[in-house]
Scaffold this motif. Structure first.
Motif, PDB file in Angstrom:
ATOM      1  N   LEU A 142       0.870  -1.172   0.000  1.00 11.03           N
ATOM      2  CA  LEU A 142       0.000   0.000   0.000  1.00 11.03           C
ATOM      3  C   LEU A 142       0.909   1.224   0.000  1.00 11.03           C
ATOM      4  CD1 LEU A 142      -2.446  -1.051   2.868  1.00 11.03           C
ATOM      5  CD2 LEU A 142      -2.843  -1.202   0.413  1.00 11.03           C
ATOM      6  N   ASP A 143       0.696   2.124  -0.943  1.00 10.71           N
ATOM      7  CA  ASP A 143       1.493   3.351  -0.976  1.00 10.71           C
ATOM      8  C   ASP A 143       0.847   4.355  -0.027  1.00 10.71           C
ATOM      9  OD1 ASP A 143       2.768   5.698  -1.504  1.00 10.71           O
ATOM     10  OD2 ASP A 143       2.752   5.472  -3.683  1.00 10.71           O
ATOM     11  N   ILE A 144       1.540   4.640   1.094  1.00  7.25           N
ATOM     12  CA  ILE A 144       0.929   5.502   2.113  1.00  7.25           C
ATOM     13  C   ILE A 144       1.594   6.886   2.149  1.00  7.25           C
ATOM     14  CG2 ILE A 144      -0.073   3.728   3.598  1.00  7.25           C
ATOM     15  CD1 ILE A 144       3.142   5.107   4.742  1.00  7.25           C
ATOM     16  N   ALA A 145       2.325   7.231   1.083  1.00  8.09           N
ATOM     17  CA  ALA A 145       3.079   8.489   1.091  1.00  8.09           C
ATOM     18  C   ALA A 145       2.176   9.710   1.338  1.00  8.09           C
ATOM     19  CB  ALA A 145       3.847   8.653  -0.223  1.00  8.09           C
ATOM     20  N   LYS A 146       0.920   9.639   0.888  1.00  7.46           N
ATOM     21  CA  LYS A 146       0.046  10.823   1.027  1.00  7.46           C
ATOM     22  C   LYS A 146      -0.959  10.655   2.173  1.00  7.46           C
ATOM     23  CE  LYS A 146       0.438  12.635  -3.605  1.00  7.46           C
ATOM     24  NZ  LYS A 146       1.066  11.612  -4.465  1.00  7.46           N
ATOM     25  N   LEU A 147      -0.811   9.580   2.943  1.00  8.19           N
ATOM     26  CA  LEU A 147      -1.793   9.275   3.989  1.00  8.19           C
ATOM     27  C   LEU A 147      -1.929  10.414   5.009  1.00  8.19           C
ATOM     28  CD1 LEU A 147      -3.579   6.761   4.859  1.00  8.19           C
ATOM     29  CD2 LEU A 147      -1.788   6.290   6.527  1.00  8.19           C
ATOM     30  N   ALA A 197      -1.200  13.598   4.721  1.00  9.87           N
ATOM     31  CA  ALA A 197      -1.823  14.786   4.128  1.00  9.87           C
ATOM     32  C   ALA A 197      -3.330  14.579   3.972  1.00  9.87           C
ATOM     33  CB  ALA A 197      -1.176  15.079   2.774  1.00  9.87           C
ATOM     34  N   GLN A 198      -3.731  13.357   3.626  1.00  9.48           N
ATOM     35  CA  GLN A 198      -5.149  13.110   3.335  1.00  9.48           C
ATOM     36  C   GLN A 198      -5.989  12.802   4.571  1.00  9.48           C
ATOM     37  OE1 GLN A 198      -4.849  10.033   0.377  1.00  9.48           O
ATOM     38  NE2 GLN A 198      -4.391  11.482  -1.266  1.00  9.48           N
ATOM     39  N   THR A 199      -5.349  12.161   5.584  1.00  7.48           N
ATOM     40  CA  THR A 199      -6.153  11.705   6.733  1.00  7.48           C
ATOM     41  C   THR A 199      -5.662  12.226   8.073  1.00  7.48           C
ATOM     42  OG1 THR A 199      -4.795   9.765   7.184  1.00  7.48           O
ATOM     43  CG2 THR A 199      -6.512   9.501   5.510  1.00  7.48           C
TER      44      THR A 199
END
Ligand code: CMC
Length: 406
Positions: free
Chosen positions: A6-11, A13-15
């Motif tokens: 799972l690519d969580i690089a933007k997690l 910022a998003q959550t």
């Protein structure tokens, strides 16, 4: 190979959440094309080639080329690579003063990391990882000088004169000569030892994102030079949970032997969660099956000892210990098997390599892997400084208390 992530690089910022994974048990730090490990099946491949086949059919320099450049070399490419490595085996004479300053009881791993770090002082025309030519020069220098530094560390520790590299010899021959030759006598090299060293180095050459390789990538991601990055990897490797396990394993076997071969006592200690004792050379973060490297190394132990008409009580003991552990529910339930460090010390013992050099040999073997990962990171279009997050669990803001009132 079916690895899914799972690519969580933007997690965040998003959550607003980060992920937490102590010891990175389930965290991929990078995508890599170098080494594939299937821990459930006990499979290890460098650039798609089974390690057992490489160990049988390649030499260590050829394997280094494969790891670093991604393909097996043609005859011409290999010759050029060997020549380039050979040209850099000497150390700056000034570096001998560094060795002279170390006390005789210094551990060779401490010397190795210090002197490799010091290469950045002497090789300042190859420090810029962004400059392709400098990068290439640094790689040749690193590969060429590491055996010289390793052997000099040993010579320094036993008070013998340094033996200079001889470039007509192969990588492994050269290392053995620098380790064991003395100026006053002719050194007869045992070809079986050269073969065994070649094989052991290949088996250690890479293993994905292990602790020391991750250290090399982490440190290198700041764009510091190769020598400093490798020095960090050597420090990480020294610990007993990582490469230092080969020395710790032989110490453990000696302890058990001297304690009347009381295997039951030590198995009980290993099973006891209140006892810090662990079976060294057993267990692995990734392998939940027999480590393929340990299998090959065990066979080589048999072969070497037979060829030399020797028996080794520690090898007998290690095999008994393996047998007992593999039939014990504690080890079976946790899928704990011998790893690469369980039998490698037996090979080194036959070769006459002293215990405190075992992890140095691991470092020598792992070097092309470290270099390959460092290079892969620098070539990646998305290279960023490595900077993990944390979940802060400390005090919230509080008022400062002056010293007099504390
Ligand atoms: N002896 C006894 N128990 C062990 C051992 C061992 N060698 N290894 C793991 N366990 C137990 C551990 O106590 C834990 O039990 P429980 O679930 O009841 O708490 C369970 O097995 C899982 O172990 P872990 O510590 O959570 O596993 P890890 O993936 O964090 O650690 C390891 C991997 C290699 C550090 C560990 O197996 C170990 O300490 N082995 C001995 C040192 C060693 O041989 N290191 C060389 C590793 S291979 C080459 C290399 O990477 O350099």
């Amino acid at each position: 190979e079916g690895n899914r992530a799972l690519d969580i690089a933007k997690l965040a910022a998003q959550t607003g959440h980060i992920t937490l994974d102590d010891g990175y048990a389930n965290t991929g730090s990078t995508a890599s094309r170098i080494t594939f490990v299937d821990g459930e099946k006990g499979v290890l491949r460098y650039r798609g080639y089974r390690v057992e086949e490489l160990a049988e059919r390649c030499d260590f320099t050829e394997t280094s080329y494969l790891l670093i450049h991604g393909e097996l070399p043609s005859a011409e490419q290999l010759e050029e690579f060997r020549t380039n490595v050979r040209q850099h085996t000497l150390l700056h004479e000034g570096m001998k003063q560094i060795f002279a300053g170390f006390p005789p009881d210094a551990h060779p791993m401490a010397i190795l990391s210090s002197v490799v770090g010091a290469l950045a002082i002497y090789c300042h025309d190859s420090l810029d990882p962004a400059d392709e030519e400098q990068q290439e020069l640094a790689i040749y220098r690193m590969l060429a000088k590491m055996p010289t530094i390793a052997a000099f560390s040993y010579k320094q520790s036993i008070g013998q004169p340094f033996i200079y590299p001889e470039n007509r010899l192969t990588y492994c021959q050269n290392f053995l000569q620098m380790m064991f030759a003395v100026p006053s006598e002719r050194y007869e090299m045992d070809p079986a030892f050269v073969d065994a060293l070649n094989l052991v180095l290949i088996l250690h050459a890479d293993h994905g994102q292990n602790c020391s390789t991750s250290a090399v990538r982490m440190v290198g991601s700041s764009t510091v030079n190769l020598f400093s990055s490798i020095s960090a990897g050597i420090c990480a490797l020294w610990g007993a949970l990582h490469g230092g396990a080969n020395e710790a394993c032989i110490n453990m076997l000696e302890m058990i032997l001297n304690d009347g071969r009381n295997l039951g006592k030590y198995i009980d200690k290993a099973r006891d969660s209140n006892d810090p004792f662990r079976l060294m050379g057993f267990g692995h973060r990734v392998y939940k099956n027999y480590d393929p490297r340990a299998k090959v190394i065990k066979e080589v132990c048999h072969r070497l000892l037979e060829n030399h008409g020797q028996e080794d009580p520690l090898f007998e003991l290690a095999q008994e210990l393996e047998e007992v552990a593999l039939n014990d529910s504690y080890f079976v339930d946790r899928k704990l098997y011998p790893n690469v460090d369980f039998y490698s010390g037996i090979i080194y013992r036959v070769m006459g390599i002293p215990k405190n050099m075992y992890t140095v040999l691991f470092a020598l073997g792992r070097l092309p892997g470290w270099i390959a990962h460092w290079r892969e990171m620098h070539l990646a279009p998305n290279m960023r400084i490595h900077r993990p997050r944390q979940v802060y669990m400390g005090h919230s803001e509080r008022d400062f208390v002056p010293l007099i009132k504390r």
